[in-house]
Design an enzyme around this catalytic site. Structure first.
Site, PDB file in Angstrom:
ATOM      1  N   ASP A 256       0.823  -1.198   0.000  1.00  0.00           N
ATOM      2  CA  ASP A 256       0.000   0.000   0.000  1.00  0.00           C
ATOM      3  C   ASP A 256       0.862   1.254   0.000  1.00  0.00           C
ATOM      4  OD1 ASP A 256      -2.348   1.607   0.454  1.00  0.00           O
ATOM      5  OD2 ASP A 256      -1.830   1.653   2.587  1.00  0.00           O
ATOM      6  N   CYS A 318      -7.648  12.679  -4.086  1.00  0.00           N
ATOM      7  CA  CYS A 318      -6.194  12.693  -4.286  1.00  0.00           C
ATOM      8  C   CYS A 318      -5.715  14.052  -4.795  1.00  0.00           C
ATOM      9  CB  CYS A 318      -5.877  11.619  -5.308  1.00  0.00           C
ATOM     10  SG  CYS A 318      -4.180  11.632  -5.845  1.00  0.00           S
ATOM     11  N   ARG A 417       3.499   5.763   3.138  1.00  0.00           N
ATOM     12  CA  ARG A 417       2.665   5.565   1.948  1.00  0.00           C
ATOM     13  C   ARG A 417       3.057   6.557   0.845  1.00  0.00           C
ATOM     14  NH1 ARG A 417      -2.034   6.225  -0.865  1.00  0.00           N
ATOM     15  NH2 ARG A 417      -3.011   4.245  -1.376  1.00  0.00           N
TER      16      ARG A 417
HETATM   17  P1  IMP Z   1     -11.346   7.066  -5.626  1.00  0.00           P
HETATM   18  O1  IMP Z   1     -12.139   5.825  -5.644  1.00  0.00           O
HETATM   19  O2  IMP Z   1     -11.352   7.787  -6.918  1.00  0.00           O
HETATM   20  O3  IMP Z   1     -11.712   7.985  -4.515  1.00  0.00           O
HETATM   21  O4  IMP Z   1      -9.807   6.631  -5.407  1.00  0.00           O
HETATM   22  C1  IMP Z   1      -9.420   5.764  -4.384  1.00  0.00           C
HETATM   23  C2  IMP Z   1      -7.956   5.428  -4.538  1.00  0.00           C
HETATM   24  O5  IMP Z   1      -7.139   6.605  -4.375  1.00  0.00           O
HETATM   25  C3  IMP Z   1      -7.424   4.474  -3.482  1.00  0.00           C
HETATM   26  O6  IMP Z   1      -7.693   3.130  -3.778  1.00  0.00           O
HETATM   27  C4  IMP Z   1      -5.945   4.791  -3.448  1.00  0.00           C
HETATM   28  O7  IMP Z   1      -5.224   4.109  -4.438  1.00  0.00           O
HETATM   29  C5  IMP Z   1      -5.891   6.258  -3.787  1.00  0.00           C
HETATM   30  N1  IMP Z   1      -5.717   7.122  -2.619  1.00  0.00           N
HETATM   31  C6  IMP Z   1      -6.182   6.971  -1.376  1.00  0.00           C
HETATM   32  N2  IMP Z   1      -5.870   8.019  -0.595  1.00  0.00           N
HETATM   33  C7  IMP Z   1      -5.163   8.853  -1.365  1.00  0.00           C
HETATM   34  C8  IMP Z   1      -4.555  10.126  -1.126  1.00  0.00           C
HETATM   35  O8  IMP Z   1      -4.629  10.722  -0.061  1.00  0.00           O
HETATM   36  N3  IMP Z   1      -3.867  10.643  -2.172  1.00  0.00           N
HETATM   37  C9  IMP Z   1      -3.779  10.025  -3.377  1.00  0.00           C
HETATM   38  N4  IMP Z   1      -4.383   8.870  -3.647  1.00  0.00           N
HETATM   39  C10 IMP Z   1      -5.061   8.279  -2.649  1.00  0.00           C
END
Ligand code: IMP
Length: 490
Positions: A256, A318, A417
């Site tokens: 991760d 992100c 991370r």
């Molecule tokens: P979402 O479903 O578009 O919100 O993206 C989720 C994914 O973003 C997760 O599975 C991680 O790979 C990634 N992620 C989680 N937290 C962060 C962060 O703080 N910064 C950048 N990527 C993140």
């Protein structure tokens, strides 16, 4: 180097979901024939959908529900090893057809019937295994052992009423064997007793019924369990021991980190893989070169690397690309790594992670080469995600935060991370998402979007979906894909 103009002008487009559409294909099958199941290494998932390892998305409740519906929830690591152990234990023990010995209700033959009646009423069970002073099984006491004309017995002892001729099964028996014995004996409960007469567990007819026929299970019928893990090898022997204990319940560890294409992380993971025995998914990465390097130039235990997870900078929470200028949007990263997998090791499964906002994004990821998709966004607002339901302006909401956000980082477990030593720069935000009810409902919508997309694309399976054609949509075209030229707001 002097070719800076080329660096900008002759590059491929870094496309993502809204940039592309799948071209319709010839459909020569009925909707009922569409098969959306997929594989993650040797594990079969009836639903190619996973929930993200984030502390506002996946803990034990989400992991259990994702697995029951045929997907997989990867539990986060932003907590102590003790808490991680608790989560994985709960998931592994949930709803298996075998109740482990320590959870089986037992009673001594010397106890009164009144106590058994109390236990049955309060624990909502219909029978109790009777165990003597040596802890050996000597009978079974069920509601049916109380004579119907004597329902009011208060003073009798269990040994006078229990059934001593216990129909049982040996440890390690399969579900099929258990079903056969239960049917032949017309019993409801089957204690598992070893050759020395000790109780090892209990199988009940109720638990054998496949209430969730699509559930993602391990070979023994327990739910599949996945946990996020740091690529850093723990230094203290105490931490190493805890990790070994955690591993007992984990089938797949997901490395991760935001960017796994780093020497230290790779070396740490090599060491971890030698120390642990579970399977591993590596990630995240975003380019062909990174995948090529991981597959062909590293010293991982090859047969236990079962997948690569891709996407960088696409997550809805992100800010990595804004803060650092670096990114590999999920669709782009998927196509890049899919090619490397084709070229170097076709056995690896590819997980497209993050950036999904609409059901229609799923078929696009599969057309770009993914085997499975992962999302935090779709699941953060469900009943099963950690955290409370809040109300903002009359609307129910839940908190959703990036693991690189200030709020998540204050817990102190995930500094590795991102860039180690970087303290000021956050790479994620914390905000609210609408509360959307049960995860089952969300999954049903995604499932339908995916199946219908596959039907239009002419693909009967996820594998066939990889042959679907993708085209780039012009900016004007993108506008046209949205509802338009209507009265009112949308
Ligand atoms: P979402 O479903 O578009 O919100 O993206 C989720 C994914 O973003 C997760 O599975 C991680 O790979 C990634 N992620 C989680 N937290 C962060 C962060 O703080 N910064 C950048 N990527 C993140």
């Amino acid at each position: 180097m002097s070719n800076f103009r080329e660096k900008i002008h002759s590059k491929e487009l870094i496309a993502t979901f809204d940039d592309v559409l799948i071209l319709p294909g010839f459909t020569n099958f009925s909707p009922a024939e569409v098969n959306i199941s997929s594989n993650l290494g040797k594990y079969h998932l009836n639903l190619p959908i996973m929930s993200s390892a984030m502390d506002t998305v996946t803990e034990e409740l989400m992991a259990i529900n994702m697995a029951l519906h045929g997907g997989l929830g990867v539990m986060h690591r932003n907590c102590s090893y003790e808490r991680q152990l608790e989560m994985v234990r709960i998931v592994k023990r949930a709803r298996s057809f075998v109740i482990d010995d320590e959870h089986v209700a037992t009673i001594s033959p010397k106890e009164g019937v009144a106590k058994a009646k109390f236990m049955m009423e309060n624990y909502n069970i219909s029978g109790i295994v009777v165990v003597n002073e040596d802890k050996k099984v000597c009978g079974i006491f069920t509601k049916r052992d109380i004579p119907f004309f004597q329902q009011d017995i208060q003073n009798g002892t269990i040994k006078d009423y229990m059934t001593t001729d216990v129909i049982s099964i040996k440890p390690g028996a399969s579900r099929k064997e258990a079903l056969k014995i239960l049917y032949e004996s017309r019993k409801e409960k089957l204690p598992i007793i070893d050759n020395n007469g000790y109780l090892k567990g209990l199988i009940t007819k109720k638990d054998l019924a496949p209430e969730f026929p699509l559930a993602t299970k391990d070979e023994e019928g327990h739910l599949l369990c996945a946990l996020a893990i740091s690529p850093r090898f723990p230094e203290s022997s105490q931490a190493q021991n805890m990790l070994k204990e955690i591993e007992k319940y984990v089938d797949i560890f997901f490395i991760d980190v935001a960017d796994f294409f780093k020497k230290d992380d790779i070396e740490g993971t090599v060491k971890l893989m030698k120390f642990l025995e579970s399977d591993f998914v590596l990630g995240n990465i975003g380019t062909y070169q990174a995948a090529e390097y991981l597959i062909s130039k590293c010293d991982f235990v090859e047969e236990r690397v079962i997948g690569l997870k891709v996407g960088m900078g696409s997550g809805s929470i992100c800010t990595t690309s804004i803060q650092t200028g670096v990114g590999a949007p999920t669709l782009f990263a998927t196509a890049q790594v899919a090619d490397a997998i084709q070229d170097y090791n076709k056995k690896l499964s590819l997980i497209a992670d993050g950036g999904f906002t609409k059901p229609g994004d799923l078929p696009k990821a599969f057309a770009a080469g993914a085997d499975l998709i992962m999302s935090g966004h779709f699941f953060a607002g469900t009943e099963e995600s950690p955290g409370y339901i809040d109300t903002i302006a009359g609307r129910k909401v839940k908190v959703y935060r990036g693991m690189g956000s200030k709020e998540a980082r204050t817990f102190g477990y995930i500094s590795d991370r991102y860039i180690e030593g970087s303290k000021m720069l956050t790479e994620g935000v914390s905000n609210y998402v609408p509360y959307v009810g049960d995860v089952a409902r969300v999954l049903a919508t995604l499932k339908e979007g995916l199946s219908n997309g596959m039907i239009y694309a002419g693909a009967k399976s996820i594998k066939n979906m990889k042959d679907a054609q993708l085209g780039i949509v012009s900016v004007v075209g993108q506008r046209e894909t949205q509802p338009h030229d209507l009265i009112g707001k949308f």
